[in-house]
Write an enzyme that holds these catalytic residues in place. Structure first.
Site, mmCIF file in Angstrom:
data_model
loop_
_atom_site.group_PDB
_atom_site.id
_atom_site.type_symbol
_atom_site.label_atom_id
_atom_site.label_comp_id
_atom_site.label_asym_id
_atom_site.label_seq_id
_atom_site.Cartn_x
_atom_site.Cartn_y
_atom_site.Cartn_z
ATOM 1 N N PHE A 135 0.866 -1.177 0.000
ATOM 2 C CA PHE A 135 0.000 0.000 0.000
ATOM 3 C C PHE A 135 0.909 1.236 0.000
ATOM 4 O O PHE A 135 1.857 1.311 0.783
ATOM 5 C CB PHE A 135 -0.856 -0.055 1.271
ATOM 6 C CG PHE A 135 -1.994 0.896 1.298
ATOM 7 C CD1 PHE A 135 -3.164 0.619 0.615
ATOM 8 C CD2 PHE A 135 -1.918 2.072 2.036
ATOM 9 C CE1 PHE A 135 -4.244 1.493 0.656
ATOM 10 C CE2 PHE A 135 -2.993 2.945 2.085
ATOM 11 C CZ PHE A 135 -4.159 2.659 1.389
ATOM 12 N N ASP A 216 1.901 -4.786 8.808
ATOM 13 C CA ASP A 216 0.713 -3.957 8.606
ATOM 14 C C ASP A 216 -0.464 -4.919 8.456
ATOM 15 O O ASP A 216 -0.576 -5.617 7.448
ATOM 16 C CB ASP A 216 0.870 -3.098 7.355
ATOM 17 C CG ASP A 216 -0.334 -2.189 7.133
ATOM 18 O OD1 ASP A 216 -1.451 -2.570 7.543
ATOM 19 O OD2 ASP A 216 -0.154 -1.115 6.548
ATOM 20 N N TYR A 241 -11.409 0.635 10.612
ATOM 21 C CA TYR A 241 -12.581 1.021 9.800
ATOM 22 C C TYR A 241 -12.847 0.046 8.665
ATOM 23 O O TYR A 241 -13.845 0.184 7.971
ATOM 24 C CB TYR A 241 -12.430 2.445 9.245
ATOM 25 C CG TYR A 241 -11.121 2.759 8.559
ATOM 26 C CD1 TYR A 241 -10.865 2.336 7.267
ATOM 27 C CD2 TYR A 241 -10.143 3.491 9.224
ATOM 28 C CE1 TYR A 241 -9.660 2.630 6.649
ATOM 29 C CE2 TYR A 241 -8.937 3.797 8.615
ATOM 30 C CZ TYR A 241 -8.698 3.363 7.331
ATOM 31 O OH TYR A 241 -7.499 3.648 6.729
ATOM 32 N N LYS A 242 -11.965 -0.945 8.456
ATOM 33 C CA LYS A 242 -12.192 -1.924 7.396
ATOM 34 C C LYS A 242 -13.023 -3.070 7.980
ATOM 35 O O LYS A 242 -14.200 -2.890 8.245
ATOM 36 C CB LYS A 242 -10.862 -2.366 6.807
ATOM 37 C CG LYS A 242 -10.183 -1.215 6.037
ATOM 38 C CD LYS A 242 -8.792 -1.521 5.549
ATOM 39 C CE LYS A 242 -8.262 -0.320 4.760
ATOM 40 N NZ LYS A 242 -6.805 -0.321 4.667
ATOM 41 N N ARG A 394 -12.265 -5.360 -6.670
ATOM 42 C CA ARG A 394 -12.183 -6.104 -5.405
ATOM 43 C C ARG A 394 -13.582 -6.371 -4.868
ATOM 44 O O ARG A 394 -14.407 -5.462 -4.784
ATOM 45 C CB ARG A 394 -11.392 -5.316 -4.353
ATOM 46 C CG ARG A 394 -9.932 -5.124 -4.705
ATOM 47 C CD ARG A 394 -9.131 -4.604 -3.516
ATOM 48 N NE ARG A 394 -9.729 -3.409 -2.918
ATOM 49 C CZ ARG A 394 -9.210 -2.758 -1.880
ATOM 50 N NH1 ARG A 394 -8.108 -3.206 -1.297
ATOM 51 N NH2 ARG A 394 -9.782 -1.679 -1.405
#
Ligand SMILES: *Cc1c(COP(=O)(O)O)cnc(C)c1O
Length: 434
Positions: A135, A216, A241-242, A394
């Site tokens: 990322f 991560d 928040y995912k 995705r």
């Protein structure tokens, strides 16, 4: 083959319905605000709001209204130690001791905090290992940490290349672990392809070579169980928040292995001070003997409160059951793509995610040369995926709120969009937030 019991035809809607009828996590869907006119497949980017999280935000507002400053000690749970409290409640999700996790900061800020602590270039050991498929924020943070320590990111940041553009070979990571490497910072799950790396194997390889290692876990916490302490990981960080559904920009979390307690954080602040003496207001540093020492500032109450509700749901559901259903859903999605003929040249879809359970996170990367336009056509049909350059749609079925029937409908839509040519009416650019 028995005559009277035919194999179920997995491509039928009836088969999807039978999977839903036998799903012991199905009741959790009612705890979330789902929309009747929408199929939400983007919970790996931003999880949906649960009634539990909503309730805890209202509770926080009431406490503030009633208690004012007294909320720091008198609220239930008290605000003063809310980060530690939520860390304890999160520990099971990552396989940690309760004092090894604290809810604080945000993903990239926590990465800066931990890398500033554990990146200690010394002699010829000056390099950091990352991967070519990381990322971007993780890479920017590592570049600037190298600059802060007087290094050169071009020389000192080793990005392990991908052989296929989708995945990273663990052998290649281990091969890059030379005696010039001080630190490895790796994703648990790659954000684009959804590949899950073997954290235990990589940690052992790093330590055998005198290298510290951090992960991560933004794309794995809340969907994949972890054994961070048993794997002897040095540090980790993630967002809430995912898969944890704590809301846009909700406060993140970090893990520090007990063996590092007492180490001076790279970025100290009063919130990491020994809690019993924080209000002594002295200038000599005395960090908390816990991961809490890596906190910097006052806990942001309103963007932390939702996690109290989210974690209540995870404690009831259990991360092992969540993982089991998630794997079943992503496997079903991949099998359905095949069974519906979408992987043929006529349709042109491909699966970019490893098919083995032990190498797969929580989403499926569906590749198509026209991925950006297909994403828009899906949105027009009330389906919410997301798109990642250059060609990845995705799709994340979420064990707590996605049904098998929804997955079936999404696959029908992927087919219909090509059959009708709907996607050709969309323009090609992606949106700014893809
Ligand atoms: C989502 C995500 C981030 C997000 O970083 P923030 O600091 O929370 O904006 C960082 N790294 C990875 C791998 C992610 O998936």
């Amino acid at each position: 083959m028995t005559q009277n019991k035919p194999m179920p035809d997995i491509a039928t809607r009836a088969y999807a319905d039978s999977l839903d009828a036998n799903d012991d996590l199905a009741p959790f869907r009612n705890r979330f605000h789902t929309r009747a006119d929408q199929i939400y497949m983007d919970g790996n980017s931003l999880g949906l709001l649960s009634r539990d999280a909503e309730e805890m935000v209202h509770t926080a507002l009431e406490q503030w209204k009633e208690l004012g400053i007294d909320g720091w000690m008198a609220a239930e749970p008290q605000w003063f130690t809310l980060g530690e409290h939520l860390g304890e409640l999160s520990a099971d999700l990552v396989g940690a001791y309760p004092d090894e996790v604290v809810v604080t900061g945000t993903t990239t800020v926590n990465q800066h905090q931990l890398v500033s602590t554990f990146y200690r270039p010394d002699g010829i050991r000056r390099k950091i290992i990352a991967t070519e498929l990381d990322f971007p924020s993780d890479i920017y943070a590592l570049q600037s940490q190298i600059l802060l320590k007087g290094g050169d990111p071009e020389r000192d940041l080793v990005r392990v290349p991908s052989r296929d553009g989708r995945t990273i070979d663990e052998e290649d990571i281990i091969e890059a672990m030379t005696d010039e490497i001080a630190l490895a910072v790796l994703p648990s799950v790659l954000y684009r392809s959804g590949q899950l790396l073997n954290i235990g194997r990589l940690s052992m390889a790093a330590h055998e070579r005198g290298i510290l290692i951090g992960f991560d876990c933004a794309h794995s916490v809340g969907v994949v169980p972890h054994e961070l302490t048993a794997s002897d990981v040095d540090f980790a960080y993630w967002c809430t928040y995912k898969y944890l559904n704590a809301g846009p920009g909700s406060v993140g979390a970090l893990y520090v292995n007990r063996k590092h307690f007492g180490t001076r954080p790279g970025l100290s602040g009063w919130w990491g001070y020994n809690k019993d003496r924080q209000f002594d207001m002295v200038h000599e540093w005395e960090g908390a003997p816990a991961a809490g020492a890596w906190q910097i500032s006052t806990v942001p109450l309103l963007s932390t409160a939702p996690l109290l509700g989210s974690l209540r749901i995870f404690r009831e559901a259990g991360i092992d059951r969540v993982r089991k259903k998630s794997l079943k859903q992503t496997e079903y999605l991949m099998n359905l793509l095949e069974a519906t003929g979408l992987l043929s040249p006529t349709y042109g879809y491909a699966i970019g995610t490893p098919v083995e359970d032990r190498r797969r996170g929580g989403h499926v990367a569906v590749e198509h040369a026209d991925g950006a336009r297909i994403t828009k056509a899906l949105k027009n049909r009330g389906i919410v995926p997301d798109f990642r350059e250059p060609n990845v749609v995705r799709l994340a079925p979420i064990a707590l709120y996605t049904t098998f029937a929804e997955i079936w409908t999404v696959v029908q839509a992927l087919k219909g969009i090509i059959d009708t040519g709907e996607y050709l009416e969309q323009d090609e650019g992606r949106n700014i937030v893809a």
